[in-house]
Scaffold this motif. Sequence first.
Motif, PDB file in Angstrom:
ATOM      1  N   ALA A 188      10.280  23.980  43.721  1.00  0.00           N
ATOM      2  CA  ALA A 188      11.727  23.986  43.967  1.00  0.00           C
ATOM      3  C   ALA A 188      12.534  24.174  42.689  1.00  0.00           C
ATOM      4  N   GLN A 189      11.991  23.750  41.536  1.00  0.00           N
ATOM      5  CA  GLN A 189      12.750  23.819  40.293  1.00  0.00           C
ATOM      6  C   GLN A 189      12.761  25.219  39.669  1.00  0.00           C
ATOM      7  N   GLU A 190      11.948  26.132  40.180  1.00  0.00           N
ATOM      8  CA  GLU A 190      11.933  27.491  39.622  1.00  0.00           C
ATOM      9  C   GLU A 190      13.243  28.215  39.910  1.00  0.00           C
ATOM     10  N   ALA A 191      13.695  28.983  38.936  1.00  0.00           N
ATOM     11  CA  ALA A 191      14.868  29.839  39.160  1.00  0.00           C
ATOM     12  C   ALA A 191      14.535  30.859  40.245  1.00  0.00           C
ATOM     13  N   PRO A 192      15.519  31.293  41.033  1.00  0.00           N
ATOM     14  CA  PRO A 192      15.255  32.197  42.159  1.00  0.00           C
ATOM     15  C   PRO A 192      14.480  33.456  41.784  1.00  0.00           C
ATOM     16  N   LEU A 193      14.891  34.140  40.713  1.00  0.00           N
ATOM     17  CA  LEU A 193      14.200  35.370  40.338  1.00  0.00           C
ATOM     18  C   LEU A 193      12.772  35.072  39.864  1.00  0.00           C
ATOM     19  N   THR A 194      12.584  33.976  39.166  1.00  0.00           N
ATOM     20  CA  THR A 194      11.239  33.584  38.744  1.00  0.00           C
ATOM     21  C   THR A 194      10.353  33.334  39.955  1.00  0.00           C
ATOM     22  N   ALA A 195      10.896  32.658  40.961  1.00  0.00           N
ATOM     23  CA  ALA A 195      10.135  32.386  42.181  1.00  0.00           C
ATOM     24  C   ALA A 195       9.737  33.679  42.877  1.00  0.00           C
ATOM     25  N   LEU A 196      10.655  34.634  42.940  1.00  0.00           N
ATOM     26  CA  LEU A 196      10.359  35.916  43.571  1.00  0.00           C
ATOM     27  C   LEU A 196       9.250  36.647  42.809  1.00  0.00           C
ATOM     28  N   ARG A 197       9.378  36.721  41.499  1.00  0.00           N
ATOM     29  CA  ARG A 197       8.392  37.458  40.704  1.00  0.00           C
ATOM     30  C   ARG A 197       7.014  36.789  40.763  1.00  0.00           C
ATOM     31  N   ARG A 198       6.971  35.475  40.682  1.00  0.00           N
ATOM     32  CA  ARG A 198       5.679  34.783  40.702  1.00  0.00           C
ATOM     33  C   ARG A 198       5.040  34.823  42.094  1.00  0.00           C
ATOM     34  N   MET A 209      13.993  36.879  53.072  1.00  0.00           N
ATOM     35  CA  MET A 209      13.883  36.445  51.680  1.00  0.00           C
ATOM     36  C   MET A 209      15.198  35.843  51.194  1.00  0.00           C
ATOM     37  N   ALA A 210      16.311  36.476  51.554  1.00  0.00           N
ATOM     38  CA  ALA A 210      17.622  35.959  51.139  1.00  0.00           C
ATOM     39  C   ALA A 210      17.871  34.583  51.746  1.00  0.00           C
ATOM     40  N   ARG A 211      17.468  34.398  53.010  1.00  0.00           N
ATOM     41  CA  ARG A 211      17.641  33.084  53.630  1.00  0.00           C
ATOM     42  C   ARG A 211      16.799  32.025  52.923  1.00  0.00           C
ATOM     43  N   GLU A 212      15.588  32.415  52.506  1.00  0.00           N
ATOM     44  CA  GLU A 212      14.726  31.466  51.802  1.00  0.00           C
ATOM     45  C   GLU A 212      15.301  31.115  50.428  1.00  0.00           C
ATOM     46  N   ILE A 213      15.807  32.098  49.710  1.00  0.00           N
ATOM     47  CA  ILE A 213      16.434  31.826  48.414  1.00  0.00           C
ATOM     48  C   ILE A 213      17.651  30.927  48.606  1.00  0.00           C
ATOM     49  N   ALA A 214      18.450  31.207  49.622  1.00  0.00           N
ATOM     50  CA  ALA A 214      19.622  30.370  49.897  1.00  0.00           C
ATOM     51  C   ALA A 214      19.198  28.935  50.213  1.00  0.00           C
ATOM     52  N   ARG A 215      18.142  28.784  50.998  1.00  0.00           N
ATOM     53  CA  ARG A 215      17.649  27.446  51.340  1.00  0.00           C
ATOM     54  C   ARG A 215      17.233  26.690  50.083  1.00  0.00           C
ATOM     55  N   PRO A 221      22.221  35.408  47.094  1.00  0.00           N
ATOM     56  CA  PRO A 221      20.815  35.578  47.484  1.00  0.00           C
ATOM     57  C   PRO A 221      20.486  37.001  47.920  1.00  0.00           C
ATOM     58  N   ALA A 222      21.396  37.614  48.704  1.00  0.00           N
ATOM     59  CA  ALA A 222      21.160  38.993  49.157  1.00  0.00           C
ATOM     60  C   ALA A 222      21.155  39.961  47.985  1.00  0.00           C
ATOM     61  N   LEU A 223      22.066  39.769  47.036  1.00  0.00           N
ATOM     62  CA  LEU A 223      22.111  40.647  45.863  1.00  0.00           C
ATOM     63  C   LEU A 223      20.837  40.506  45.033  1.00  0.00           C
ATOM     64  N   LEU A 224      20.370  39.288  44.863  1.00  0.00           N
ATOM     65  CA  LEU A 224      19.161  39.060  44.078  1.00  0.00           C
ATOM     66  C   LEU A 224      17.941  39.695  44.730  1.00  0.00           C
ATOM     67  N   VAL A 225      17.825  39.537  46.050  1.00  0.00           N
ATOM     68  CA  VAL A 225      16.686  40.109  46.775  1.00  0.00           C
ATOM     69  C   VAL A 225      16.739  41.633  46.731  1.00  0.00           C
ATOM     70  N   LEU A 271      18.024  43.422  44.334  1.00  0.00           N
ATOM     71  CA  LEU A 271      17.608  43.770  42.973  1.00  0.00           C
ATOM     72  C   LEU A 271      16.086  43.718  42.863  1.00  0.00           C
ATOM     73  N   TYR A 272      15.491  42.648  43.378  1.00  0.00           N
ATOM     74  CA  TYR A 272      14.036  42.494  43.320  1.00  0.00           C
ATOM     75  C   TYR A 272      13.341  43.675  43.997  1.00  0.00           C
ATOM     76  N   HIS A 273      13.771  44.021  45.192  1.00  0.00           N
ATOM     77  CA  HIS A 273      13.118  45.107  45.914  1.00  0.00           C
ATOM     78  C   HIS A 273      13.349  46.457  45.236  1.00  0.00           C
ATOM     79  N   SER A 274      14.501  46.640  44.614  1.00  0.00           N
ATOM     80  CA  SER A 274      14.761  47.903  43.908  1.00  0.00           C
ATOM     81  C   SER A 274      13.762  48.096  42.777  1.00  0.00           C
ATOM     82  N   VAL A 275      13.550  47.047  41.979  1.00  0.00           N
ATOM     83  CA  VAL A 275      12.590  47.131  40.885  1.00  0.00           C
ATOM     84  C   VAL A 275      11.187  47.380  41.429  1.00  0.00           C
ATOM     85  N   MET A 276      10.813  46.668  42.496  1.00  0.00           N
ATOM     86  CA  MET A 276       9.476  46.821  43.060  1.00  0.00           C
ATOM     87  C   MET A 276       9.256  48.221  43.621  1.00  0.00           C
TER      88      MET A 276
END
Length: 219
Positions: free
Chosen positions: A86-96, A145-151, A163-167, A169-174
């Motif tokens: 839970a303590q991980e930053a959202p983008l870190t959680a997505l990448r890991r 994914m956005a709902r999970e980040i928001a949660r 959360p939607a913007l971050l997700v 961004l993540y998918h664009s890079v991927m």
Amino acid sequence: MRETAGTATGLRERKKERTREALVDAALELFLRKGYDATTIDEIVAAVEVSRRTFFRYFAGKEEVALARAIEFEGLFLEALTARPAQEAPLTALRRAGAEVFARVAEEEQEGAGQEFLRMRRMIEATPVLLAASLRNAMELERRMAREIARREGLESERDRRPALLVTLYHSVMRVAMDEWTEGGALDVARLARVIDEAWDDMGTLLTGRWTAGEIPRA
């Protein structure tokens, strides 16, 4: 010795899973050899020696079985994301979470799996009905994914766009990294991990505004 109810249930579940996997494998082999449109459900069930009724217990149709592997991967990713600390930053959680799933895939990868993946991806992109379904799945995955980040962050995804913007961004890079990986020819997961890391480095540079038009791209 008589089977207990739990043992019998376990055997039935394993048999169901084997049947489903056999249908997916047969369908993908036929799609890659004959083409998606030229393959019929009758040919798929004949290859596994089951009935059409059995096929429809597992899949709504050809479209669903063609995208089965991608849907499984999406499920693994969401599970990994939900399990991140839970303590991980959202983008870190997505990448890991993504790195964890790719590592699992690498452990299970069989010889030739990379080339099969590439052929399937090209088939999906060349088949309008599959491309449309794949894009719909991707949109739904981004919403989940956005709902999970928001949660995780204690936000309301309907009221907070971050959360939607971050997700996105993540998918664009991927997507960019996956394109580069498949076009490179050597489809090993270790190389994919390097390409993803380099893509994130470049995105970090772009987000800080440090754009140099004359830079020489990496080899």
